[in-house]
Design an enzyme around this catalytic site. Structure first.
Site, mmCIF file in Angstrom:
data_model
loop_
_atom_site.group_PDB
_atom_site.id
_atom_site.type_symbol
_atom_site.label_atom_id
_atom_site.label_comp_id
_atom_site.label_asym_id
_atom_site.label_seq_id
_atom_site.Cartn_x
_atom_site.Cartn_y
_atom_site.Cartn_z
ATOM 1 N N ASP A 218 41.059 11.319 -5.201
ATOM 2 C CA ASP A 218 41.965 12.106 -4.613
ATOM 3 C C ASP A 218 42.825 12.214 -5.852
ATOM 4 O OD1 ASP A 218 44.702 11.681 -3.265
ATOM 5 O OD2 ASP A 218 46.097 10.935 -4.899
ATOM 6 N N GLU A 292 38.840 15.136 -3.389
ATOM 7 C CA GLU A 292 39.798 16.224 -2.644
ATOM 8 C C GLU A 292 40.537 17.254 -3.445
ATOM 9 O OE1 GLU A 292 44.261 15.401 -0.753
ATOM 10 O OE2 GLU A 292 44.252 14.406 -3.173
#
Length: 571
Positions: A218, A292
């Site tokens: 993330d 990401e």
């Protein structure tokens, strides 16, 4: 009417179908709280995922990515982690995770879990300790605590804004401020601190020892900040995008999908991923790291997937590109140029838990634009047109070499819930912007499994943490299984054919074609996406393999490809 029949130009050479699994895998994203509820409390959980894993095996995907299920106060749907080595009771137990992992592996599915290293929860033991320890303490050095500006330190240390709206700094009672690029309950870690780095390497090993096949990272571009935390006068947003429909003619593609500023894409992040690469190399089985990283241009994104760093990076430039053939052709070509330069696969994606589903985006007046949520008072997408284009976009994506991600429910053709009442919303972005940004709840609504069951079969009690639109009955899995032409059967057929033809490890050659048509060859399959307002003709002889919508023969024996339709034919 245009007839397509030209010689192709190679832009990406085919690879070996026997390469590492992550080079050509199709990976299904499970958003746990909305996938399947096994306990009846209205929130999806690990037992629910285990029960529904056969659906994923039957669909034909290769792996599953699970969004966070760790112990968390759920201020940001689990992306505020309080304990990285435990399962939140909302989702089950570590034993439930082990059962799910074993069941997935038994079905031939690999499992990727989410890792959230940019920030923790404010209820993480480290942050609780930091607040109690006070200014200047070793405990505070793990986070980005700073003294304020102004005569009495009453002003934030710099002018940075939170991605969720409002200042990126919160003041604590002793007068210091801490940085949070997201919600105030998500304090940013200081990745210059060696204890932070050691802790996360240990977290990686904890889950690798349990048998996971990889990690989706993330905010992979946000962990290291520029020295001195300088002011920045740009705009910070998680999901930006341009509505410019002009063709993009730069070789190194820019679509407006990148985060900029001194808090993103700093050189120091690459040292972290080189260290993590070494950790994964200690384990058998081609374990993978997935970035990401909202980074542009594509040459910057490619740096995250150099041979000694990560294995995949989501291609958000592709996701952000409008439904416009020249722009799509440019971004696809530029993507291969960037990823081929570092020997990495291109990782395609159209939807995820942070963006409006592509079945809704493509039904907007500017098809493919990405508003941060669509509400009942907004102009509504054309649902039928959006689904037609979404099916065509999916068949285009799955026909491209590389890996691809499928967001849960897109195999059913699900649109966003675009009339979600404000009082049901839970995304912190909605509250921090006082409703100016509707947030991501519309793409996170629980899945419909059974048309006639309570909560459409999501929960045995009929409970659902977000309300489902009544119109979703027609999208339910049991309403589409075995139905020729349904979106579910289209996905199944496409995934089976993609695997049989080894398209994921194939090559790409463009046919020179009409401006509004994408026409490419991958191994022995020709992929034609007609984005124009008129039918196009593929001359005879043509063997149709798969189509996203209706097709027919023309008078000369060729194939008539209707507008907003993608076909796969034998090359």
């Amino acid at each position: 009417m245009t007839t397509l029949d030209t010689r192709p130009t190679l832009v990406h050479a085919p690879g070996s179908p026997d390469g590492e699994w992550w080079r050509d895998a199709v990976i299904y994203q499970v958003y746990p709280r909305s996938f399947a509820d096994g306990t009846g409390d209205g929130v999806g959980d690990l037992p629910g995922i285990t029960e529904r894993l056969p659906h994923l095996a039957e669909l034909g995907v290769d792996a599953v990515w699970l969004s966070p299920f760790y112990r968390s106060p759920q201020a940001d749907a689990g992306y505020d982690v309080a304990d990285y080595r435990d399962v939140d009771p909302l989702f089950g137990t570590l034993a439930d995770f082990d059962v799910m992992l074993e069941a997935a592996h038994g079905l031939g599915l690999r499992v990727i879990v989410d890792l959230v290293p940019n920030h923790t929860s404010d209820e993480h033991a480290w942050f609780v300790e930091a607040l109690a320890a006070g200014p200047g303490s070793p405990a505070r050095e793990r986070y980005l605590f700073r003294d304020g500006r102004g005569e009495h330190g009453e002003l934030p240390p710099n002018n940075w804004q939170s991605i969720f709206g409002g200042p990126a700094w919160t003041r604590v009672p002793d007068g210091q401020w801490y940085l949070h690029l997201f919600d105030s309950k998500q304090p940013d870690l200081d990745w210059e601190h060696p204890e932070v780095r050691a802790e996360f390497e240990d977290v990686l090993r904890f889950w690798l020892d349990r048998g996971v096949d990889g990690f989706r990272i993330d905010v992979a571009h946000g962990m290291v900040k520029a020295p001195g935390l300088p002011d920045w006068h740009g705009h910070v947003s998680m999901i930006e995008g341009s509505e410019d429909t002009s063709a993009l003619d730069r070789v190194d593609e820019v679509t407006g999908s990148g985060n900029q500023g001194p808090m993103f894409d700093q050189e120091g992040v690459h040292e972290i991923y080189r260290a993590w690469n070494r950790v994964l190399a200690e384990y058998d089985g081609d374990r993978a790291l997935v970035a990401e990283a909202w980074v542009e241009p594509l040459s910057r994104l490619a740096r995250y997937v150099r041979p000694d760093e990560m294995q995949q990076a989501f291609n958000f430039a592709f996701l952000a590109t409008l439904w416009h053939a020249p722009s799509l052709r440019d971004v696809i070509t530029a993507s291969y140029a960037a990823s081929d330069a570092v020997g990495a696969p291109t990782t395609w994606v159209l939807s995820n838990h942070d963006v409006v589903r592509h079945a809704s985006r493509l039904g907007l007046p500017v098809p493919g634009s990405r508003p941060n949520g669509i509400g009942a008072r907004d102009e509504q997408p054309d649902e039928e047109l959006g689904l037609r284009r979404a099916r065509a976009a999916t068949l285009l994506m799955l026909g491209l070499p590389g890996s691809a991600y499928v967001y849960q429910g897109e195999e059913l053709g699900l649109p966003d819930h675009t009339a979600l009442p404000d009082d049901a919303r839970q995304d912190p972005a909605f509250f921090r912007t006082q409703g100016a940004e509707l947030g991501r709840d519309g793409c996170r609504v629980p899945l419909p499994w059974s048309a006639d069951a309570p909560a459409f079969g999501f929960s045995p009690t009929g409970a659902a943490w977000l309300p489902q639109p009544l119109s979703w009955a027609r999208y339910a899995l049991d309403a589409q299984q075995g139905v020729p032409g349904s979106t579910y059967e289209l996905y199944r057929a496409a995934l089976a054919l993609r695997k049989a033809e080894a398209l994921g490890s194939g090559g790409l050659a463009w046919h020179a074609s009409h401006d509004d048509v994408l026409d490419l060859v991958n191994r022995d399959v020709r992929v034609v996406a007609n984005l124009s307002a008129e039918p196009v003709v593929l001359p005879a002889p043509t063997q149709l393999l798969l189509a996203s919508g209706p097709v027919s023969g023309d008078a000369s024996g060729g194939l008539l490809v209707e507008p907003e339709t993608t076909v796969w034919v034998r090359a």
